[in-house]
Design an enzyme around this catalytic site. Structure first.
Site, PDB file in Angstrom:
ATOM      1  N   GLU A 124      72.638 -58.085 -27.160  1.00  0.00           N
ATOM      2  CA  GLU A 124      72.421 -56.955 -26.254  1.00  0.00           C
ATOM      3  C   GLU A 124      72.614 -57.390 -24.806  1.00  0.00           C
ATOM      4  O   GLU A 124      72.206 -58.483 -24.417  1.00  0.00           O
ATOM      5  CB  GLU A 124      71.005 -56.424 -26.469  1.00  0.00           C
TER       6      GLU A 124
ATOM      7  N   LYS B  59      66.714 -45.822 -25.349  1.00  0.00           N
ATOM      8  CA  LYS B  59      65.430 -45.839 -24.655  1.00  0.00           C
ATOM      9  C   LYS B  59      65.214 -44.457 -24.049  1.00  0.00           C
ATOM     10  O   LYS B  59      65.915 -44.073 -23.108  1.00  0.00           O
ATOM     11  CB  LYS B  59      65.409 -46.902 -23.554  1.00  0.00           C
TER      12      LYS B  59
ATOM     13  N   GLN C 209      66.506 -63.100 -22.320  1.00  0.00           N
ATOM     14  CA  GLN C 209      65.235 -62.378 -22.244  1.00  0.00           C
ATOM     15  C   GLN C 209      64.518 -62.248 -23.582  1.00  0.00           C
ATOM     16  O   GLN C 209      63.288 -62.303 -23.637  1.00  0.00           O
ATOM     17  CB  GLN C 209      65.482 -60.980 -21.664  1.00  0.00           C
TER      18      GLN C 209
ATOM     19  N   GLU D 286      55.990 -58.712 -24.521  1.00  0.00           N
ATOM     20  CA  GLU D 286      56.230 -57.982 -25.759  1.00  0.00           C
ATOM     21  C   GLU D 286      55.672 -58.686 -26.990  1.00  0.00           C
ATOM     22  O   GLU D 286      56.069 -58.399 -28.116  1.00  0.00           O
ATOM     23  CB  GLU D 286      57.724 -57.698 -25.901  1.00  0.00           C
TER      24      GLU D 286
END
Length: 425
Positions: free
Chosen positions: A282, A334, A162, A204
């Site tokens: 991650e 987050k 991602q 993003e």
């Protein structure tokens, strides 16, 4: 400290054209705080519940219900409470909601209020938010983990991973790190364009060219780093957000055209770490693949940072399970995964107490809100993930960090290479 006079919410737009919640809190001394809530594209199943309206309006993604809860129940419940008692504010919100995953009022309603109260309290105290939350210990500027090439759920590039990130670990200051990142970003555009690939952007701000594999994407970035005049592994390191839950199904990882077991994915990552100066990976495995995480941590945990995002969802109880099992060695933070600032603070404190690193993070659906920039410094996270140096909702956070660095003057310390003590290049 001043008491809360009024809490109100407004339905605004995020960077993906979807509605989100903005909250404004006014105190009885005239101080004011405002905050807007982000929203994710690849969300973990264990995250706190984001309340959406359903129906036809905004294709079901409206947040009028959450806004109404803020303007009525929450406003009534918080009236007169001292704004500097964040624990009391957040506990009142949790009790008012009454559910384990915040599904009645919505984590988006609760978080907007929690953050706006902190902003109002900081305003009343005459302090910057990072100083109000972190006190004198908040002085470490984070390494910007810049997502300059997008894949997975953030783009239609065809690559499964991602996010492909760069970490300017060799810089002396945050301002210098931002410069390095921006130069590599622009260099990457030239590299991609020269190969006849698309320079379109993902959610993003990173480029989203159609590439055949993870290694092909990494090779583009390596070329861009060198073209920009920087040394790979010394000035700039690499990092990945695999978001593997997005391609995990029925116990199998559908990765790059093949079906892989958890053990096979561990070997995939070991190979990548051997070939590239990767400091952080991650969500390398599914959010409930605890055994796989333990195996991966045993194999690579002394070399790189293994970050739990969907695995931990900023939830202290899930993080504690990971600590007990020896799964991963870093926490992605987050705020909207858990829903209140107090719970976020608890998760970060638990991580640091147990030797886990922390990375503050945005979501793919963002606004111009800069709260996470202040929190990254206040909580000494040492790392922040808030996209490419492009698109104003991403750059807003970087610009706020520049302001904080200037405010701190000689007291500011850029985390740099020290943010990744396991990395030895």
């Amino acid at each position: 400290m001043a008491g809360i006079l009024n809490v109100s919410a407004l339905e605004i737009m995020d960077s993906r054209g979807n509605p989100t919640v903005e909250v404004e809190v006014i105190l009885d001394d005239g101080s004011m705080g405002r905050a807007a809530v982000p929203s994710g594209a690849s969300t973990g199943v264990h995250e706190a519940h984001e309340l959406r309206d359903g129906g036809d309006r905004y294709l079901g993604k409206g947040v009028a219900k959450a806004v109404d809860f803020v303007n009525t129940e929450i406003d009534d419940a918080l009236a007169g409470l001292e704004a500097d008692d964040q624990r009391l504010i957040d506990q009142t919100l949790l009790e008012l909601d009454g559910t384990e995953n915040k599904s009645r009022l919505g984590a988006n309603a609760l978080l907007g209020v929690s953050m706006a109260v902190a902003h109002a309290a900081a305003d009343s105290a005459g302090l910057e938010l990072f100083r109000y939350v972190g006190g004198p210990n908040g002085h470490v500027l984070p390494v910007p983990m810049m997502n300059i090439l997008n894949g997975g759920a953030h783009a239609d590039s065809g690559v499964d991973v991602q996010e492909f990130m760069i970490a300017p670990i060799g810089a002396e200051t945050f301002a210098e790190a931002l410069q390095v990142g921006a130069e590599v970003y622009h260099s990457l555009k030239d590299v991609i364009k020269a190969k006849g690939l698309s320079t379109g952007l993902g959610d993003e701000g990173g480029f989203a060219p159609s590439v055949e594999s993870t290694k092909a994407a990494l090779d583009l970035i390596v070329e861009a780093i060198e073209k920009a005049g920087y040394t790979l592994g010394e000035d700039v390191a690499l990092a990945l957000d695999v978001a593997s839950s997005e391609f995990y199904e029925d116990g199998v990882y559908n990765f790059e055209g093949g079906k892989h077991s958890s053990a096979e994915m561990v070997e995939v990552y070991a190979d990548l770490v051997e070939q590239y100066p990767i400091v952080s990976i991650e969500d390398p495995l599914d959010e409930d693949d605890w055994e796989g995480y333990v195996t991966l941590t045993e194999k690579l945990g002394d070399k790189i940072q293994i970050v739990g995002d969907d695995l931990f969802v900023t939830n202290p109880s899930r993080l504690q399970e990971g600590i007990d099992r020896g799964a991963a060695n870093a926490l992605l933070v987050k705020v909207n995964q858990i829903g209140t600032l107090s719970e976020t603070f608890d998760a970060v404190e638990l991580a640091h107490r147990n030797g886990y690193r922390t990375m503050m993070s945005h979501r793919s659906g963002e606004t111009e809100d800069t709260t996470i920039a202040d929190l990254a410094v206040a909580l000494n996270c040492g790392q922040i993930k808030t996209g490419a140096p492009a698109r104003s909702e991403r750059v807003a956070k970087y610009n706020q960090l520049l302001r904080i660095e200037r405010y701190l003057e000689g007291a500011a310390v850029y985390a740099g290479r020290s943010a990744f003590p396991r990395f030895k290049n």
